[in-house]
Design a protein around this motif. Structure first.
Motif, PDB file in Angstrom:
ATOM      1  N   ILE A   8      44.096  52.203  39.388  1.00  0.00           N
ATOM      2  CA  ILE A   8      44.548  52.995  40.546  1.00  0.00           C
ATOM      3  C   ILE A   8      43.395  53.892  40.978  1.00  0.00           C
ATOM      4  CG2 ILE A   8      46.103  54.851  41.262  1.00  0.00           C
ATOM      5  CD1 ILE A   8      48.270  53.599  39.535  1.00  0.00           C
ATOM      6  N   GLY A   9      43.026  53.823  42.236  1.00  0.00           N
ATOM      7  CA  GLY A   9      41.870  54.568  42.744  1.00  0.00           C
ATOM      8  C   GLY A   9      40.709  53.609  42.854  1.00  0.00           C
ATOM      9  N   LEU A  10      40.398  53.206  44.087  1.00  0.00           N
ATOM     10  CA  LEU A  10      39.378  52.176  44.284  1.00  0.00           C
ATOM     11  C   LEU A  10      38.214  52.697  45.108  1.00  0.00           C
ATOM     12  CD1 LEU A  10      41.777  49.144  44.871  1.00  0.00           C
ATOM     13  CD2 LEU A  10      40.610  49.779  42.750  1.00  0.00           C
ATOM     14  N   LEU A  22      38.387  42.195  35.604  1.00  0.00           N
ATOM     15  CA  LEU A  22      38.582  40.807  36.073  1.00  0.00           C
ATOM     16  C   LEU A  22      37.573  39.890  35.390  1.00  0.00           C
ATOM     17  CD1 LEU A  22      39.114  41.191  39.942  1.00  0.00           C
ATOM     18  CD2 LEU A  22      40.758  40.212  38.309  1.00  0.00           C
ATOM     19  N   GLY A  23      36.327  40.333  35.347  1.00  0.00           N
ATOM     20  CA  GLY A  23      35.267  39.535  34.723  1.00  0.00           C
ATOM     21  C   GLY A  23      35.515  39.326  33.237  1.00  0.00           C
ATOM     22  N   GLY A  24      36.212  40.285  32.611  1.00  0.00           N
ATOM     23  CA  GLY A  24      36.515  40.180  31.188  1.00  0.00           C
ATOM     24  C   GLY A  24      37.769  39.356  30.925  1.00  0.00           C
ATOM     25  N   GLY A  25      38.347  38.776  31.959  1.00  0.00           N
ATOM     26  CA  GLY A  25      39.498  37.890  31.782  1.00  0.00           C
ATOM     27  C   GLY A  25      40.839  38.590  31.725  1.00  0.00           C
ATOM     28  N   HIS A  26      40.910  39.867  32.105  1.00  0.00           N
ATOM     29  CA  HIS A  26      42.180  40.600  32.087  1.00  0.00           C
ATOM     30  C   HIS A  26      42.927  40.390  33.400  1.00  0.00           C
ATOM     31  CE1 HIS A  26      41.398  42.971  28.421  1.00  0.00           C
ATOM     32  NE2 HIS A  26      40.140  42.788  28.776  1.00  0.00           N
ATOM     33  N   PRO A  27      44.249  40.183  33.330  1.00  0.00           N
ATOM     34  CA  PRO A  27      45.029  40.218  34.567  1.00  0.00           C
ATOM     35  C   PRO A  27      44.951  41.646  35.130  1.00  0.00           C
ATOM     36  CG  PRO A  27      46.307  39.310  32.732  1.00  0.00           C
ATOM     37  CD  PRO A  27      45.064  39.914  32.143  1.00  0.00           C
ATOM     38  N   VAL A  28      44.568  41.791  36.388  1.00  0.00           N
ATOM     39  CA  VAL A  28      44.334  43.122  36.966  1.00  0.00           C
ATOM     40  C   VAL A  28      45.242  43.343  38.178  1.00  0.00           C
ATOM     41  CG1 VAL A  28      42.618  44.603  38.123  1.00  0.00           C
ATOM     42  CG2 VAL A  28      41.928  43.176  36.185  1.00  0.00           C
ATOM     43  N   THR A  29      45.924  44.485  38.168  1.00  0.00           N
ATOM     44  CA  THR A  29      46.713  44.914  39.327  1.00  0.00           C
ATOM     45  C   THR A  29      46.036  46.154  39.886  1.00  0.00           C
ATOM     46  OG1 THR A  29      48.742  44.080  38.349  1.00  0.00           O
ATOM     47  CG2 THR A  29      48.988  45.728  40.093  1.00  0.00           C
ATOM     48  N   VAL A  30      45.973  46.255  41.212  1.00  0.00           N
ATOM     49  CA  VAL A  30      45.301  47.409  41.821  1.00  0.00           C
ATOM     50  C   VAL A  30      46.196  48.084  42.850  1.00  0.00           C
ATOM     51  CG1 VAL A  30      42.936  46.589  41.458  1.00  0.00           C
ATOM     52  CG2 VAL A  30      44.163  45.878  43.514  1.00  0.00           C
ATOM     53  N   THR A  34      44.178  54.062  50.445  1.00  0.00           N
ATOM     54  CA  THR A  34      43.698  53.296  51.605  1.00  0.00           C
ATOM     55  C   THR A  34      43.685  51.832  51.181  1.00  0.00           C
ATOM     56  OG1 THR A  34      42.303  55.175  52.180  1.00  0.00           O
ATOM     57  CG2 THR A  34      41.780  53.072  53.244  1.00  0.00           C
ATOM     58  N   ALA A  35      44.719  51.099  51.596  1.00  0.00           N
ATOM     59  CA  ALA A  35      44.972  49.771  51.026  1.00  0.00           C
ATOM     60  C   ALA A  35      43.804  48.803  51.213  1.00  0.00           C
ATOM     61  CB  ALA A  35      46.244  49.193  51.653  1.00  0.00           C
ATOM     62  N   SER A  36      43.069  48.941  52.328  1.00  0.00           N
ATOM     63  CA  SER A  36      42.004  47.967  52.613  1.00  0.00           C
ATOM     64  C   SER A  36      40.902  47.972  51.550  1.00  0.00           C
ATOM     65  CB  SER A  36      41.396  48.259  53.984  1.00  0.00           C
ATOM     66  OG  SER A  36      40.856  49.571  53.989  1.00  0.00           O
ATOM     67  N   ARG A  37      40.798  49.059  50.796  1.00  0.00           N
ATOM     68  CA  ARG A  37      39.751  49.107  49.770  1.00  0.00           C
ATOM     69  C   ARG A  37      40.044  48.135  48.627  1.00  0.00           C
ATOM     70  NH1 ARG A  37      37.647  55.348  48.860  1.00  0.00           N
ATOM     71  NH2 ARG A  37      35.523  54.543  48.712  1.00  0.00           N
ATOM     72  N   ALA A  38      41.266  47.573  48.605  1.00  0.00           N
ATOM     73  CA  ALA A  38      41.612  46.601  47.560  1.00  0.00           C
ATOM     74  C   ALA A  38      41.302  45.168  47.990  1.00  0.00           C
ATOM     75  CB  ALA A  38      43.097  46.728  47.204  1.00  0.00           C
ATOM     76  N   ASP A  39      40.970  44.952  49.263  1.00  0.00           N
ATOM     77  CA  ASP A  39      40.885  43.580  49.789  1.00  0.00           C
ATOM     78  C   ASP A  39      39.935  42.683  48.998  1.00  0.00           C
ATOM     79  OD1 ASP A  39      42.685  44.427  51.679  1.00  0.00           O
ATOM     80  OD2 ASP A  39      41.265  44.452  53.359  1.00  0.00           O
ATOM     81  N   ALA A  40      38.728  43.176  48.750  1.00  0.00           N
ATOM     82  CA  ALA A  40      37.736  42.326  48.070  1.00  0.00           C
ATOM     83  C   ALA A  40      38.193  41.998  46.647  1.00  0.00           C
ATOM     84  CB  ALA A  40      36.381  43.026  48.040  1.00  0.00           C
ATOM     85  N   LEU A  41      38.861  42.954  46.002  1.00  0.00           N
ATOM     86  CA  LEU A  41      39.334  42.710  44.633  1.00  0.00           C
ATOM     87  C   LEU A  41      40.465  41.686  44.628  1.00  0.00           C
ATOM     88  CD1 LEU A  41      39.211  46.404  43.433  1.00  0.00           C
ATOM     89  CD2 LEU A  41      37.905  44.522  42.427  1.00  0.00           C
ATOM     90  N   VAL A  42      41.328  41.772  45.629  1.00  0.00           N
ATOM     91  CA  VAL A  42      42.427  40.799  45.721  1.00  0.00           C
ATOM     92  C   VAL A  42      41.835  39.407  45.957  1.00  0.00           C
ATOM     93  CG1 VAL A  42      44.437  40.112  47.104  1.00  0.00           C
ATOM     94  CG2 VAL A  42      44.131  42.515  46.446  1.00  0.00           C
ATOM     95  N   ALA A  43      40.810  39.352  46.789  1.00  0.00           N
ATOM     96  CA  ALA A  43      40.154  38.051  47.025  1.00  0.00           C
ATOM     97  C   ALA A  43      39.525  37.523  45.738  1.00  0.00           C
ATOM     98  CB  ALA A  43      39.095  38.203  48.115  1.00  0.00           C
ATOM     99  N   ALA A  44      39.131  38.454  44.840  1.00  0.00           N
ATOM    100  CA  ALA A  44      38.500  38.035  43.579  1.00  0.00           C
ATOM    101  C   ALA A  44      39.521  37.772  42.473  1.00  0.00           C
ATOM    102  CB  ALA A  44      37.510  39.114  43.129  1.00  0.00           C
TER     103      ALA A  44
END
Ligand code: NDP
Length: 298
Positions: A8-10, A22-30, A34-44
């Protein structure tokens, strides 16, 4: 399966941490205000939570990377019952008091808090050299140490929630004050036309010399024994007086050298000028005890 993690906090820091998990293989929720700051992470591959409560409910481990603790309450105030049974890893900066208060606030809602102080910029998170201080319940730290290693080397400092914040502040102070002194030196030499690049390697040597005195200084402070064999407070007061005069003569900002000089002057005014420079610990601890220098109100 790897532990699911909510971030929480991006801002730059939260984004870097979410990417590392994410790179370490953990399921990640964000979740981010400001919701748009999560876009790139959701794409990843991260899941986007619609609300803070949904974000908290998605993972046993909830990492907070917010500007300060006021933001923590703004966000988690709406999380309600979702907090029960969660471990909140609070990597937001604030005061030691704020960390203790938040531990009690979270405990009242059935959550446990680990406080973290991350010692590297966001671009180093998850890489070699990344380093994070933690404090809070040892059993909670040990249960999640492996997961936390993904963002940086975890360094547990004790049960008091304030400790990680105190380590963070103390070491950040050494860092920023060293940088400020470097800039002041560049300005002083610059007043005579010397480029900073000529001075930088010399400053580097001096910082190493300063570092070599930390061990003995720590011994003096811990044993409250300040033998003035080499660098006495009187000598340092005179030396810092010359720095202050030179800076003033160059028409430059005297705030930093005046503050440093005031520590040595305080020791001399207390009649301990023959002691080591490390006697300044008394002045720093009790600023109102010395004449002419006012401390910040408690
Ligand atoms: P930012 O200030 O860029 O990001 C802060 C985050 O807090 C953003 O997601 C912002 O949301 C959110 N936020 C702030 N106020 C509120 C609020 N009232 N309600 C909801 N959300 C809020 O910080 P960084 O990512 O750079 O840093 C995060 C923490 O890490 C800070 O405490 C910082 O001191 C610490 N830190 C940062 C380092 C770095 O290199 N960046 C290094 C070491 C420590 P929104 O996007 O909507 O504005």
């Amino acid at each position: 399966m790897s532990t699911p993690v909510t971030v929480i906090g991006l801002g730059p820091m939260g984004q870097a941490m979410a990417r590392a998990f994410l790179g370490g293989g953990h399921p990640v929720t964000v979740w981010n205000r400001t919701a748009s700051r999560a876009d790139a992470l959701v794409a990843a591959g991260a899941a986007r939570a619609a609300t803070p409560a949904a974000a908290v409910g998605a993972s046993p481990l909830v990492v907070l990377s917010l500007t300060d603790y006021a933001a923590v309450y703004d966000v988690l105030g709406d999380a309600g019952a979702a907090l029960g049974g969660r471990v909140v890893v609070n990597l937001s900066s604030d005061t030691p008091h704020a960390s203790r208060d938040a531990a009690a606030w979270l405990a009242a809602r059935g959550a446990e808090q680990l406080v973290g102080g991350i010692m590297v910029p966001s671009e180093v998170v998850g890489r070699e050299g990344s380093h994070v201080y933690y404090s809070g319940p040892r059993s909670v730290f040990e249960a999640h140490e492996r997961t936390l290693r993904v963002i940086g080397r975890p360094d547990y400092r004790g049960e008091d929630p304030a400790l990680a914040q105190l380590y963070y502040q103390a070491l950040a102070h050494v860092f920023v004050t060293t940088l400020a002194a470097f800039v002041q030196g560049a300005a002083l030499l610059g007043s005579a036309g010397v480029p900073a690049r000529e001075y930088a390697p010399l400053a580097d040597e001096l910082v190493q010399l300063a570092r070599s005195s930390f061990g003995e200084a720590a011994r003096n402070i811990d044993e409250d024994d300040h033998p003035g064999e080499l660098a006495t407070a009187t000598m340092m007061a005179a030396g810092t007086g010359h720095i202050l005069d030179a800076v003033a003569a160059a028409g430059q900002d005297t705030a930093l050298p005046a503050a440093v000089k005031s520590h040595y002057d305080g020791v001399v005014a207390a009649g301990r000028g023959g002691d080591s420079w490390t006697r300044t610990i008394d002045v720093v601890r009790k600023p109102r005890a010395r004449s002419g220098v006012s401390g910040r109100p408690a």
